[in-house]
Design an enzyme around this catalytic site. Structure first.
Site, PDB file in Angstrom:
ATOM      1  N   LYS A 192       0.832  -1.222   0.000  1.00 38.85           N
ATOM      2  CA  LYS A 192       0.000   0.000   0.000  1.00 38.85           C
ATOM      3  C   LYS A 192       0.863   1.267   0.000  1.00 38.85           C
ATOM      4  O   LYS A 192       1.800   1.356   0.774  1.00 38.85           O
ATOM      5  CB  LYS A 192      -0.866   0.060   1.262  1.00 38.85           C
ATOM      6  CG  LYS A 192      -1.877  -1.046   1.434  1.00 38.85           C
ATOM      7  CD  LYS A 192      -2.606  -0.833   2.769  1.00 38.85           C
ATOM      8  CE  LYS A 192      -3.560  -1.963   3.109  1.00 38.85           C
ATOM      9  NZ  LYS A 192      -4.050  -1.855   4.511  1.00 38.85           N
TER      10      LYS A 192
ATOM     11  N   ARG B  19     -12.619  -7.657  10.705  1.00 42.19           N
ATOM     12  CA  ARG B  19     -13.937  -7.077  10.416  1.00 42.19           C
ATOM     13  C   ARG B  19     -14.903  -8.112   9.863  1.00 42.19           C
ATOM     14  O   ARG B  19     -16.075  -8.117  10.171  1.00 42.19           O
ATOM     15  CB  ARG B  19     -13.805  -5.948   9.381  1.00 42.19           C
ATOM     16  CG  ARG B  19     -13.189  -4.703   9.939  1.00 42.19           C
ATOM     17  CD  ARG B  19     -12.780  -3.774   8.854  1.00 42.19           C
ATOM     18  NE  ARG B  19     -11.783  -4.415   7.997  1.00 42.19           N
ATOM     19  CZ  ARG B  19     -11.023  -3.782   7.135  1.00 42.19           C
ATOM     20  NH1 ARG B  19     -11.170  -2.498   6.955  1.00 42.19           N
ATOM     21  NH2 ARG B  19     -10.127  -4.438   6.417  1.00 42.19           N
TER      22      ARG B  19
ATOM     23  N   SER C 152      -9.852   2.236   6.472  1.00 44.72           N
ATOM     24  CA  SER C 152      -9.152   3.498   6.191  1.00 44.72           C
ATOM     25  C   SER C 152      -9.297   3.870   4.720  1.00 44.72           C
ATOM     26  O   SER C 152      -9.425   5.053   4.383  1.00 44.72           O
ATOM     27  CB  SER C 152      -7.663   3.364   6.532  1.00 44.72           C
ATOM     28  OG  SER C 152      -7.496   3.133   7.903  1.00 44.72           O
TER      29      SER C 152
HETATM   30  O1  PNS Z   1      -3.297  -2.114   8.535  1.00 45.17           O
HETATM   31  P1  PNS Z   1      -2.607  -3.122   7.638  1.00 45.17           P
HETATM   32  O2  PNS Z   1      -2.233  -2.486   6.304  1.00 45.17           O
HETATM   33  O3  PNS Z   1      -3.400  -4.388   7.455  1.00 45.17           O
HETATM   34  O4  PNS Z   1      -1.244  -3.498   8.401  1.00 45.17           O
HETATM   35  C1  PNS Z   1      -0.331  -4.399   7.811  1.00 45.17           C
HETATM   36  C2  PNS Z   1       1.027  -4.329   8.526  1.00 45.17           C
HETATM   37  C3  PNS Z   1       1.597  -2.917   8.460  1.00 45.17           C
HETATM   38  C4  PNS Z   1       0.849  -4.759   9.963  1.00 45.17           C
HETATM   39  C5  PNS Z   1       1.964  -5.344   7.771  1.00 45.17           C
HETATM   40  O5  PNS Z   1       2.078  -4.991   6.428  1.00 45.17           O
HETATM   41  C6  PNS Z   1       3.333  -5.416   8.421  1.00 45.17           C
HETATM   42  O6  PNS Z   1       3.517  -6.134   9.388  1.00 45.17           O
HETATM   43  N1  PNS Z   1       4.280  -4.620   7.873  1.00 45.17           N
HETATM   44  C7  PNS Z   1       5.631  -4.570   8.396  1.00 45.17           C
HETATM   45  C8  PNS Z   1       6.594  -5.369   7.505  1.00 45.17           C
HETATM   46  C9  PNS Z   1       6.440  -6.853   7.805  1.00 45.17           C
HETATM   47  O7  PNS Z   1       6.761  -7.345   8.877  1.00 45.17           O
HETATM   48  N2  PNS Z   1       5.925  -7.580   6.788  1.00 45.17           N
HETATM   49  C10 PNS Z   1       5.648  -8.989   6.933  1.00 45.17           C
HETATM   50  C11 PNS Z   1       4.303  -9.172   7.614  1.00 45.17           C
HETATM   51  S1  PNS Z   1       3.738 -10.781   7.513  1.00 45.17           S
END
Ligand code: PNS
Length: 158
Positions: free
Chosen positions: A41, A90, A127
């Site tokens: 994103k 959700r 969001s």
């Molecule tokens: O609100 P979201 O977009 O669902 O959050 C996703 C988030 C930010 C928690 C996820 O993309 C994340 O953990 N990002 C950090 C990088 C990481 O550890 N990626 C592997 C996750 S399995």
């Protein structure tokens, strides 16, 4: 001392997020909310702006703190010694992706993820929908706290 980590994009934080944060704050000694980047994103608000908005809307929650982080979630979780990761769900459509992340994060770190169902009145909220409504000048006051609505109005001012 139990600490829950609530990670997310929070672009921006909504009443749905706030509901999960408040309910988690009743269950754990401390809650660490971490705005992070999701590789899939592009965000409208910078990490610093997302952190500011979270700080504003959780200011009255004594055991909640906010810390933005860039990098791997589990690296941060281990560094902070958190007891568990908490994610809101959700609808069933969230489940596949969240399950995959939870299992990957467990494989990488041994840290458990707990899923908390969103309160039904917030279950349609996201969001991305909030951003879309705000972008076209719609009223988001029932979906996000006033300070966030103000920031959206400024960001999307014609
Ligand atoms: O609100 P979201 O977009 O669902 O959050 C996703 C988030 C930010 C928690 C996820 O993309 C994340 O953990 N990002 C950090 C990088 C990481 O550890 N990626 C592997 C996750 S399995």
């Amino acid at each position: 001392m139990s600490t829950a980590l609530i990670p997310g994009s929070f672009d921006p934080v909504t009443y749905g997020h706030l509901d999960i944060i408040e309910r988690t704050a009743h269950l754990f000694d401390d809650v660490l909310v971490a705005p992070m980047d999701n590789a899939a994103k592009a965000t409208v608000f910078s990490l610093a702006e997302r952190q500011d908005m979270l700080e504003d809307v959780t200011a009255d929650l004594a055991n909640v703190s906010i810390e933005a982080f860039k990098g791997l979630l589990v690296g941060f979780a281990v560094e902070r010694g958190v007891s568990a990761i908490v994610k809101g769900l959700r609808a069933v459509s969230d489940f596949d992706y969240e399950l995959q992340m939870a299992q990957l994060n467990y494989r990488l770190s041994g840290i458990e993820t707990f899923f908390m169902p969103t309160t039904p009145q917030h279950s349609f909220l996201s969001s991305s929908l909030v951003r879309e409504v705000a972008r076209y000048g719609g009223d988001v006051s029932s979906m996000v706290p006033a300070t966030v609505a103000q920031r959206l109005a400024t960001r999307f001012a014609p």
